[in-house]
Structure formats: C-alpha cells, structure tokens
Write a protein that holds these residues in place. Structure first.
Motif, PDB file in Angstrom:
ATOM      1  N   LEU A 191       0.826  -1.210   0.000  1.00  0.00           N
ATOM      2  CA  LEU A 191       0.000   0.000   0.000  1.00  0.00           C
ATOM      3  C   LEU A 191       0.860   1.260   0.000  1.00  0.00           C
ATOM      4  N   THR A 192       1.977   1.245   0.721  1.00  0.00           N
ATOM      5  CA  THR A 192       2.868   2.403   0.738  1.00  0.00           C
ATOM      6  C   THR A 192       3.431   2.676  -0.647  1.00  0.00           C
ATOM      7  N   VAL A 193       3.864   1.612  -1.334  1.00  0.00           N
ATOM      8  CA  VAL A 193       4.420   1.784  -2.674  1.00  0.00           C
ATOM      9  C   VAL A 193       3.351   2.277  -3.646  1.00  0.00           C
ATOM     10  N   VAL A 194       2.130   1.766  -3.490  1.00  0.00           N
ATOM     11  CA  VAL A 194       1.037   2.214  -4.370  1.00  0.00           C
ATOM     12  C   VAL A 194       0.819   3.717  -4.234  1.00  0.00           C
ATOM     13  N   PHE A 195       0.712   4.209  -2.988  1.00  0.00           N
ATOM     14  CA  PHE A 195       0.487   5.637  -2.784  1.00  0.00           C
ATOM     15  C   PHE A 195       1.676   6.470  -3.254  1.00  0.00           C
ATOM     16  N   ALA A 196       2.901   5.980  -3.009  1.00  0.00           N
ATOM     17  CA  ALA A 196       4.080   6.722  -3.453  1.00  0.00           C
ATOM     18  C   ALA A 196       4.143   6.785  -4.978  1.00  0.00           C
ATOM     19  N   THR A 197       3.787   5.684  -5.647  1.00  0.00           N
ATOM     20  CA  THR A 197       3.799   5.664  -7.104  1.00  0.00           C
ATOM     21  C   THR A 197       2.746   6.600  -7.677  1.00  0.00           C
ATOM     22  N   ARG A 198       1.565   6.596  -7.088  1.00  0.00           N
ATOM     23  CA  ARG A 198       0.521   7.500  -7.555  1.00  0.00           C
ATOM     24  C   ARG A 198       0.929   8.957  -7.341  1.00  0.00           C
ATOM     25  N   GLY A 199       1.634   9.237  -6.234  1.00  0.00           N
ATOM     26  CA  GLY A 199       2.127  10.592  -6.033  1.00  0.00           C
ATOM     27  C   GLY A 199       3.124  10.997  -7.095  1.00  0.00           C
ATOM     28  N   ALA A 200       4.026  10.074  -7.449  1.00  0.00           N
ATOM     29  CA  ALA A 200       4.978  10.363  -8.517  1.00  0.00           C
ATOM     30  C   ALA A 200       4.262  10.546  -9.852  1.00  0.00           C
ATOM     31  N   LEU A 201       3.234   9.741 -10.090  1.00  0.00           N
ATOM     32  CA  LEU A 201       2.462   9.896 -11.317  1.00  0.00           C
ATOM     33  C   LEU A 201       1.733  11.230 -11.370  1.00  0.00           C
ATOM     34  N   ALA A 202       1.208  11.671 -10.224  1.00  0.00           N
ATOM     35  CA  ALA A 202       0.478  12.950 -10.204  1.00  0.00           C
ATOM     36  C   ALA A 202       1.386  14.108 -10.594  1.00  0.00           C
ATOM     37  N   SER A 203       2.649  14.086 -10.126  1.00  0.00           N
ATOM     38  CA  SER A 203       3.570  15.173 -10.451  1.00  0.00           C
ATOM     39  C   SER A 203       4.100  15.079 -11.878  1.00  0.00           C
ATOM     40  N   ASN A 204       3.990  13.895 -12.502  1.00  0.00           N
ATOM     41  CA  ASN A 204       4.459  13.711 -13.870  1.00  0.00           C
ATOM     42  C   ASN A 204       3.307  13.342 -14.820  1.00  0.00           C
ATOM     43  N   HIS A 205       2.091  13.651 -14.408  1.00  0.00           N
ATOM     44  CA  HIS A 205       0.933  13.201 -15.165  1.00  0.00           C
ATOM     45  C   HIS A 205       0.929  13.763 -16.584  1.00  0.00           C
ATOM     46  N   ILE A 206       1.246  15.043 -16.727  1.00  0.00           N
ATOM     47  CA  ILE A 206       1.205  15.671 -18.057  1.00  0.00           C
ATOM     48  C   ILE A 206       2.262  15.058 -18.965  1.00  0.00           C
ATOM     49  N   ILE A 207       3.460  14.869 -18.428  1.00  0.00           N
ATOM     50  CA  ILE A 207       4.541  14.290 -19.234  1.00  0.00           C
ATOM     51  C   ILE A 207       4.165  12.880 -19.684  1.00  0.00           C
ATOM     52  N   ILE A 208       3.627  12.093 -18.765  1.00  0.00           N
ATOM     53  CA  ILE A 208       3.263  10.721 -19.097  1.00  0.00           C
ATOM     54  C   ILE A 208       2.137  10.698 -20.124  1.00  0.00           C
ATOM     55  N   GLU A 209       1.170  11.582 -19.951  1.00  0.00           N
ATOM     56  CA  GLU A 209       0.046  11.606 -20.888  1.00  0.00           C
ATOM     57  C   GLU A 209       0.503  12.026 -22.285  1.00  0.00           C
TER      58      GLU A 209
END
Length: 322
Positions: A191-209
């Motif tokens: 669960l910790t890794v899931v939340f940390a990964t989603r946080g990293a995705l949120a800050s890089n969401h535009i780049i990833i999209e």
C-alpha cells in the motif's frame, strides 16, 4: 539562408531528462519506510525460526525421556521402591537406561523454589526415576506404567505426551502469528508503494500523458518507474535486513555474556541461545528479495493501471475532468 551546422559535441553533452526525476519521488522517505517494514519482517522471520528451533529441541529432549514419580507415604521405604522401579523399567525393550535421581540432584532441582541447604528428609518430596528411551524403537508405555503401578502403588509413569502436545500446539500458534504479522507488514509495504507511485504519477501526469499520446507504450513508461522503485525498495530492504541481523548479533552477544545468570537461563530456555544460523540468513535474504520484487511489481502494476485509466478517460469524454 543556409542551415546553421549543429555542434555535435555540444549536442552529446546535453543529458536527457529522465521521465521520473529523482526529486519527484520522496526516495529517502520511502526507503526509510521500506527499511522499517523490512526490519520488522526480518525480525519476525528470525523470531519464528528461533522459536521453532527451540520447540524442536524441547520436543526432542522430552520425547527421549520418561519419568517415574514415587510419592512418599507413612511406613513406606522409598529408597527400595526407587530401586525396584528402576529394575522394572530397565527390563522393557526400548528402554536404554533408567537412572535414580539422588537427594542432592533433587535438592538442586527444587532450589529455585525452596532455596539452598534444604533437608529433604524432613519434607514429603516425591522422588524420580528418569527413563531414557530409544527414539527409533520406543517401549510400550502402558505396559511399563501398569507393571510399575502393580509393584509400587505410590508410583506413576509420566511419558510427557501432554507436554509434547502443548509444545507442538504453542509452536504452531507462534508460527501462524508470525506469518500473519509478516503478511500484514508486506501488505502495508504494498500500500505504501502504491500511494508513493501514484504521487509520482500525479507530479508527472502531463509528461506521461503526452508521451503516451505520441506513441510511448505503457511498458516503456512503466519500466522507467519500476527501475526507480526497484532501487528504492532494494536499498530500504538491505538497510532493514542488515539492521535485523545486527539486532540478532547483539542478542547473541548478550546471551553469551549472560547465559549463566538466572535471566539468561530463562531466555535461553524460551528462545534458545540466539545463535545466528543459516536459516536466519536465508530468511533475511528471502525477505530482502521479496520486498524488492514487491516494490518493483507494485510500481509497475500501479503505473499500468493509471495509464489504462487515462485511455478510458480519453475514450469516454464524459469522464474527463476540467
């Protein structure tokens, strides 16, 4: 107008920006959390292994012996009864030795409760005959008990089966509790890794999209995250596993220095001598590998799931948020 030549050396000197910059993930904080949970998991595995080893030792020692207890009574020659019980027990197949516990040894056994310099001749203390058993060819305990009871009414045979059953039950319960704690720690890690990964995705969401829109596949994007999280998880697991090994070494050193004291003897009886065997090293290595693998797999699955949600939102404009 002629094209301006490109400086190849300057071009190669520019390093590409990673998709997942290290500054965008709280790597140190996540490694610390993973280290703490890995430490707890390794301690749990080590404790379960030591208790299981001690329980096996207790069970082996108990199953190798049986005890004849002779209770004193008025006008009863207990010394003659001890010799008779010893002879009866030694006559059965499967009994390798029968030994009378003398008065001095009995006093030593009772010393923690009655103190030193006690006169057992003035106390109605039962006397014991210890029977050593051939584990590969155990005797008929019912026949031994019946023969001793017929000859000596005040004698009873204890083959320690009740203690063995309780010991096995306690060891199994401890193992189940340890496995449950280990599963809870690993669940918290996921669960910790899931939340940390989603946080990293949120800050890089535009780049990833944008990368996904121009053709970057989900496996490529997920690979960037899983490599980053693999090293974070491995570093935290190594720190936690190393701390657990250091803790076991400290306990082993303490037990070696205090084994002769009353506290040390009690701890050694319950948990063994805290010796660091290969089982603890293998268990620690397994936890480290498992934590690193879980961290990597969880990061990958979370990224792939997020990209899938982006595709669903793109396919269904009504789900897009403005």
């Amino acid at each position: 107008m002629a094209d301006t030549p490109v400086n190849a050396e300057a071009e190669h000197s520019v390093k590409p920006t990673p998709i997942v910059p290290p500054s965008n993930i709280a790597g140190q904080a996540l490694s610390l959390v993973i280290a703490i949970m890995s430490f707890l998991a390794c301690l749990t595995v080590g404790a379960v292994l030591m208790i299981d080893k001690s329980a096996s030792s207790w069970q082996s020692q108990i199953s190798r012996e049986a005890t004849v207890q002779i209770r004193p009574a008025r006008d009863f020659d207990i010394e003659t009864a001890l010799v008779e019980a010893q002879a009866i027990a030694a006559s059965f197949d499967g009994v390798t030795d029968a030994r009378i516990i003398g008065l001095s040894q009995t006093a030593t056994l009772l010393e923690p409760w009655l103190g030193k310099d006690i006169n057992l001749s003035e106390l109605p203390v039962p006397r014991l005959v210890v029977i050593r058993i051939d584990e590969r060819n155990p005797p008929d305990f019912k026949a031994i008990g019946a023969a001793i009871n017929e000859a000596i009414p005040n004698a009873t045979l204890d083959d320690h089966r009740a203690w063995v059953d309780r010991l096995v039950s306690m060891a199994n319960t401890t193992t189940y509790v340890g496995v449950a704690i280990l599963l809870l720690v690993l669940t918290a890690l996921v669960l910790t890794v899931v939340f940390a990964t989603r946080g990293a995705l949120a800050s890089n969401h535009i780049i990833i999209e944008v990368l996904h829109f121009v053709g970057a596949r989900a496996n490529f994007i997920a690979g960037q995250f899983q490599r980053r999280f693999f090293w974070i998880g491995l570093r935290g697991a190594l720190i936690g596993g190393g701390a657990a090994i250091a803790m076991f070494l400290i306990f082993q050193f303490w037990a070696g220095r205090n084994l002769t004291t009353a506290e040390g003897v009690q701890v050694a009886v319950l948990f063994g001598d805290f010796s660091i065997g290969m089982g603890i090293f293998i268990g620690t290595f397994f936890v480290i590998a498992l934590v690193a693998a879980l961290t990597t797999l969880t990061a990958r699955l979370t990224v792939v799931r997020t990209i899938y949600e982006i595709d669903e939102q793109r396919a269904d404009p009504s789900r897009q948020s403005y």
